[in-house]
Design a protein around this motif. Sequence first.
Motif, PDB file in Angstrom:
ATOM      1  N   HIS A   4       0.839  -1.205   0.000  1.00 45.44           N
ATOM      2  CA  HIS A   4       0.000   0.000   0.000  1.00 45.44           C
ATOM      3  C   HIS A   4       0.874   1.256   0.000  1.00 45.44           C
ATOM      4  CE1 HIS A   4      -3.359   2.656   0.765  1.00 45.44           C
ATOM      5  NE2 HIS A   4      -2.681   3.174   1.784  1.00 45.44           N
ATOM      6  N   ALA A   5       1.902   1.277   0.832  1.00 47.41           N
ATOM      7  CA  ALA A   5       2.808   2.427   0.902  1.00 47.41           C
ATOM      8  C   ALA A   5       3.564   2.599  -0.411  1.00 47.41           C
ATOM      9  CB  ALA A   5       3.773   2.272   2.065  1.00 47.41           C
ATOM     10  N   LEU A   6       3.956   1.496  -1.041  1.00 49.14           N
ATOM     11  CA  LEU A   6       4.647   1.571  -2.333  1.00 49.14           C
ATOM     12  C   LEU A   6       3.744   2.183  -3.400  1.00 49.14           C
ATOM     13  CD1 LEU A   6       6.544  -1.839  -2.448  1.00 49.14           C
ATOM     14  CD2 LEU A   6       7.567   0.439  -2.339  1.00 49.14           C
ATOM     15  N   LEU A   7       2.510   1.724  -3.460  1.00 45.18           N
ATOM     16  CA  LEU A   7       1.564   2.238  -4.447  1.00 45.18           C
ATOM     17  C   LEU A   7       1.273   3.721  -4.193  1.00 45.18           C
ATOM     18  CD1 LEU A   7      -0.196   1.720  -6.885  1.00 45.18           C
ATOM     19  CD2 LEU A   7      -2.001   0.928  -5.340  1.00 45.18           C
ATOM     20  N   GLN A   8       1.130   4.081  -2.934  1.00 42.75           N
ATOM     21  CA  GLN A   8       0.879   5.473  -2.589  1.00 42.75           C
ATOM     22  C   GLN A   8       2.070   6.351  -2.988  1.00 42.75           C
ATOM     23  OE1 GLN A   8       0.162   6.197   1.572  1.00 42.75           O
ATOM     24  NE2 GLN A   8      -0.647   8.230   1.190  1.00 42.75           N
ATOM     25  N   THR A   9       3.275   5.892  -2.699  1.00 41.05           N
ATOM     26  CA  THR A   9       4.471   6.654  -3.054  1.00 41.05           C
ATOM     27  C   THR A   9       4.613   6.775  -4.562  1.00 41.05           C
ATOM     28  OG1 THR A   9       5.562   5.954  -1.020  1.00 41.05           O
ATOM     29  CG2 THR A   9       6.984   6.800  -2.771  1.00 41.05           C
ATOM     30  N   LEU A  10       4.374   5.688  -5.297  1.00 41.85           N
ATOM     31  CA  LEU A  10       4.442   5.735  -6.752  1.00 41.85           C
ATOM     32  C   LEU A  10       3.425   6.738  -7.302  1.00 41.85           C
ATOM     33  CD1 LEU A  10       5.545   4.758  -9.451  1.00 41.85           C
ATOM     34  CD2 LEU A  10       3.839   2.914  -9.370  1.00 41.85           C
ATOM     35  N   THR A  11       2.230   6.703  -6.781  1.00 41.08           N
ATOM     36  CA  THR A  11       1.190   7.636  -7.225  1.00 41.08           C
ATOM     37  C   THR A  11       1.629   9.075  -6.992  1.00 41.08           C
ATOM     38  OG1 THR A  11      -0.541   6.002  -6.795  1.00 41.08           O
ATOM     39  CG2 THR A  11      -1.232   8.310  -6.947  1.00 41.08           C
ATOM     40  N   LEU A  12       2.158   9.355  -5.818  1.00 44.38           N
ATOM     41  CA  LEU A  12       2.622  10.707  -5.513  1.00 44.38           C
ATOM     42  C   LEU A  12       3.795  11.121  -6.398  1.00 44.38           C
ATOM     43  CD1 LEU A  12       2.336  10.681  -1.623  1.00 44.38           C
ATOM     44  CD2 LEU A  12       0.892  11.945  -3.245  1.00 44.38           C
ATOM     45  N   ALA A  58      10.571  17.800  -5.688  1.00 42.22           N
ATOM     46  CA  ALA A  58       9.333  17.015  -5.552  1.00 42.22           C
ATOM     47  C   ALA A  58       9.650  15.592  -5.104  1.00 42.22           C
ATOM     48  CB  ALA A  58       8.563  17.014  -6.872  1.00 42.22           C
ATOM     49  N   VAL A  59      10.634  14.971  -5.746  1.00 39.25           N
ATOM     50  CA  VAL A  59      11.007  13.599  -5.378  1.00 39.25           C
ATOM     51  C   VAL A  59      11.551  13.557  -3.954  1.00 39.25           C
ATOM     52  CG1 VAL A  59      12.636  11.717  -5.873  1.00 39.25           C
ATOM     53  CG2 VAL A  59      11.319  12.753  -7.726  1.00 39.25           C
ATOM     54  N   VAL A  67      19.027  12.106  -1.367  1.00 33.34           N
ATOM     55  CA  VAL A  67      19.785  11.365  -2.388  1.00 33.34           C
ATOM     56  C   VAL A  67      18.910  11.118  -3.614  1.00 33.34           C
ATOM     57  CG1 VAL A  67      20.903   9.153  -2.920  1.00 33.34           C
ATOM     58  CG2 VAL A  67      21.365  10.302  -0.750  1.00 33.34           C
ATOM     59  N   LEU A  68      17.682  10.665  -3.408  1.00 34.02           N
ATOM     60  CA  LEU A  68      16.784  10.431  -4.544  1.00 34.02           C
ATOM     61  C   LEU A  68      16.415  11.741  -5.223  1.00 34.02           C
ATOM     62  CD1 LEU A  68      14.456   7.570  -3.261  1.00 34.02           C
ATOM     63  CD2 LEU A  68      16.469   7.427  -4.741  1.00 34.02           C
ATOM     64  N   GLY A  69      16.298  12.822  -4.451  1.00 34.05           N
ATOM     65  CA  GLY A  69      16.032  14.128  -5.041  1.00 34.05           C
ATOM     66  C   GLY A  69      17.156  14.567  -5.959  1.00 34.05           C
ATOM     67  N   VAL A  70      18.394  14.364  -5.534  1.00 32.57           N
ATOM     68  CA  VAL A  70      19.552  14.725  -6.362  1.00 32.57           C
ATOM     69  C   VAL A  70      19.618  13.826  -7.597  1.00 32.57           C
ATOM     70  CG1 VAL A  70      22.088  14.761  -6.440  1.00 32.57           C
ATOM     71  CG2 VAL A  70      20.877  15.731  -4.465  1.00 32.57           C
ATOM     72  N   LEU A 105      11.500   4.114  -6.504  1.00 33.92           N
ATOM     73  CA  LEU A 105      10.637   3.294  -5.655  1.00 33.92           C
ATOM     74  C   LEU A 105      11.340   1.993  -5.275  1.00 33.92           C
ATOM     75  CD1 LEU A 105       7.713   3.492  -4.558  1.00 33.92           C
ATOM     76  CD2 LEU A 105       7.056   2.019  -6.457  1.00 33.92           C
ATOM     77  N   GLY A 106      12.012   1.384  -6.238  1.00 40.63           N
ATOM     78  CA  GLY A 106      12.761   0.154  -5.953  1.00 40.63           C
ATOM     79  C   GLY A 106      13.881   0.392  -4.957  1.00 40.63           C
ATOM     80  N   LEU A 107      14.577   1.502  -5.100  1.00 39.66           N
ATOM     81  CA  LEU A 107      15.640   1.819  -4.140  1.00 39.66           C
ATOM     82  C   LEU A 107      15.082   2.049  -2.744  1.00 39.66           C
ATOM     83  CD1 LEU A 107      17.900   4.160  -6.323  1.00 39.66           C
ATOM     84  CD2 LEU A 107      18.426   1.826  -5.551  1.00 39.66           C
ATOM     85  N   LEU A 108      13.921   2.673  -2.683  1.00 42.27           N
ATOM     86  CA  LEU A 108      13.282   2.886  -1.380  1.00 42.27           C
ATOM     87  C   LEU A 108      12.856   1.566  -0.741  1.00 42.27           C
ATOM     88  CD1 LEU A 108      10.855   5.905  -1.798  1.00 42.27           C
ATOM     89  CD2 LEU A 108      12.804   5.742  -0.251  1.00 42.27           C
ATOM     90  N   ALA A 109      12.297   0.688  -1.571  1.00 39.85           N
ATOM     91  CA  ALA A 109      11.724  -0.542  -1.041  1.00 39.85           C
ATOM     92  C   ALA A 109      12.759  -1.614  -0.738  1.00 39.85           C
ATOM     93  CB  ALA A 109      10.713  -1.104  -2.051  1.00 39.85           C
ATOM     94  N   TRP A 110      13.769  -1.725  -1.595  1.00 41.87           N
ATOM     95  CA  TRP A 110      14.674  -2.867  -1.470  1.00 41.87           C
ATOM     96  C   TRP A 110      16.129  -2.484  -1.248  1.00 41.87           C
ATOM     97  CZ3 TRP A 110      10.897  -2.871  -5.435  1.00 41.87           C
ATOM     98  CH2 TRP A 110       9.785  -3.652  -5.121  1.00 41.87           C
TER      99      TRP A 110
END
Length: 115
Positions: A4-12, A58-59, A67-70, A105-110
């Motif tokens: 659920h959190a992954l889908l929400q983050t992807l949507t955002l 935004a990211v 790090v993901l923002g950069v 998203l993959g980096l966040l999750a795994w």
Amino acid sequence: MDSHALLQTLTLLIVGHALADYPLQGEFLAKAKNRFAPVPGVPWYQALGAHAVIHGGAVGVITGSIVLGVLEALSHMLIDDLKCGHRISYNVDQLLHVVCKFIWLGLLAWGPALP
């Protein structure tokens, strides 16, 4: 991160991309960021950098990771420059931007915890 959190983050991330690439870019940045057809008196790299930083911000806000923002800002600059130089099409440009969101998203999750 649960599904659920992954889908929400992807949507955002997708919504953030749409906001940053359309209303937050505007006609001025859309034209001024193109080094192959520069706006007189406007350094293209400043315009492209500003546009990319909007995306990176935004990211970063959505993921909580600087790090993901950069990474987003850098990848967005590269992809948009390729599009402005007619090395990729508009549709490929948009596809690559979305692919980046899946990578983040993959980096966040795994991946390891990112600052």
